[in-house]
Design a protein around this motif. Structure first.
Motif, PDB file in Angstrom:
ATOM      1  N   SER A  53       7.211  -0.044   8.825  1.00  0.00           N
ATOM      2  CA  SER A  53       8.225  -1.238   8.662  1.00  0.00           C
ATOM      3  C   SER A  53       8.249  -2.364   9.482  1.00  0.00           C
ATOM      4  N   ALA A  54       8.108  -2.051  10.932  1.00  0.00           N
ATOM      5  CA  ALA A  54       8.445  -3.050  11.996  1.00  0.00           C
ATOM      6  C   ALA A  54       6.955  -3.902  11.950  1.00  0.00           C
ATOM      7  N   ARG A  55       5.856  -3.637  11.413  1.00  0.00           N
ATOM      8  CA  ARG A  55       4.848  -4.163  11.592  1.00  0.00           C
ATOM      9  C   ARG A  55       3.903  -4.693  10.365  1.00  0.00           C
ATOM     10  N   HIS A  56       4.338  -4.176   9.196  1.00  0.00           N
ATOM     11  CA  HIS A  56       3.562  -4.435   8.085  1.00  0.00           C
ATOM     12  C   HIS A  56       4.250  -5.539   7.342  1.00  0.00           C
ATOM     13  N   GLY A  57       3.676  -6.364   7.097  1.00  0.00           N
ATOM     14  CA  GLY A  57       4.197  -7.668   6.048  1.00  0.00           C
ATOM     15  C   GLY A  57       4.494  -7.490   4.775  1.00  0.00           C
ATOM     16  N   GLY A  58       4.070  -6.336   4.155  1.00  0.00           N
ATOM     17  CA  GLY A  58       4.199  -6.220   2.552  1.00  0.00           C
ATOM     18  C   GLY A  58       4.948  -4.912   2.447  1.00  0.00           C
ATOM     19  N   ASP A  59       4.896  -4.455   1.101  1.00  0.00           N
ATOM     20  CA  ASP A  59       5.727  -3.236   0.723  1.00  0.00           C
ATOM     21  C   ASP A  59       4.715  -2.020   1.206  1.00  0.00           C
ATOM     22  N   ALA A  60       5.416  -0.978   1.629  1.00  0.00           N
ATOM     23  CA  ALA A  60       4.778   0.267   1.790  1.00  0.00           C
ATOM     24  C   ALA A  60       5.312   1.482   1.294  1.00  0.00           C
ATOM     25  N   LEU A  61       4.683   2.407   0.854  1.00  0.00           N
ATOM     26  CA  LEU A  61       5.243   3.656   0.510  1.00  0.00           C
ATOM     27  C   LEU A  61       4.203   4.604   1.442  1.00  0.00           C
ATOM     28  N   PHE A 114       0.762  -1.194  -0.060  1.00  0.00           N
ATOM     29  CA  PHE A 114      -0.037  -0.009  -0.177  1.00  0.00           C
ATOM     30  C   PHE A 114       1.004   1.140  -0.004  1.00  0.00           C
ATOM     31  N   ALA A 115       0.386   2.222  -0.682  1.00  0.00           N
ATOM     32  CA  ALA A 115       1.054   3.636  -0.576  1.00  0.00           C
ATOM     33  C   ALA A 115      -0.178   4.587   0.207  1.00  0.00           C
ATOM     34  N   TRP A 116       0.569   5.122   1.120  1.00  0.00           N
ATOM     35  CA  TRP A 116      -0.278   6.067   1.908  1.00  0.00           C
ATOM     36  C   TRP A 116       0.444   7.757   1.560  1.00  0.00           C
TER      37      TRP A 116
END
Length: 114
Positions: free
Chosen positions: A79-87, A63-65
């Motif tokens: 970064s510490a809690r989400h298992g996927g890519d995130a922007l 997800f991108a926020w």
């Protein structure tokens, strides 16, 4: 919207009012809305109150926020809690979304597709 090849979701306290008041100004169709709980969210020092809810909403998917209130604590928390890519992309509230912001989102999306 289609240029980014992703699902757009309102993550705003405007809730569904965003579809009535903001979407038409931006030329967007009605979008899904993240529903915020009525209870006061748990507080994590320096972390935006929306962060844990958006990670839960993403459920491990990329997800991108895009927000004007994002900071380094939010990035670290995700970064510490989400298992996927995130922007997590901060925009200048005095300017709003710019072509450079769209380019950042498109580049991130392209990296995901590779």
């Amino acid at each position: 919207m289609s240029a980014l090849s992703c699902e757009l979701v309102w993550a705003t306290t405007w809730l569904s009012d965003a579809n009535d008041l903001i979407a038409p100004l931006l030329g967007l169709p009605p979008l899904p809305v993240v529903e915020w709980p009525d209870d006061d969210p748990a507080e994590f020092p320096g972390v935006h109150w929306k962060t844990p809810f958006l990670v839960a909403y993403a459920a491990g998917h990329p997800f991108a926020w895009v927000d004007d209130e994002l900071g380094s604590a939010d990035r670290a928390w995700v970064s510490a809690r989400h298992g996927g890519d995130a922007l997590l992309h901060r925009v200048d509230p005095r300017v709003g979304l710019t072509l450079d912001d769209y380019a950042t989102l498109a580049e991130w999306r392209t990296r995901l597709a590779d």
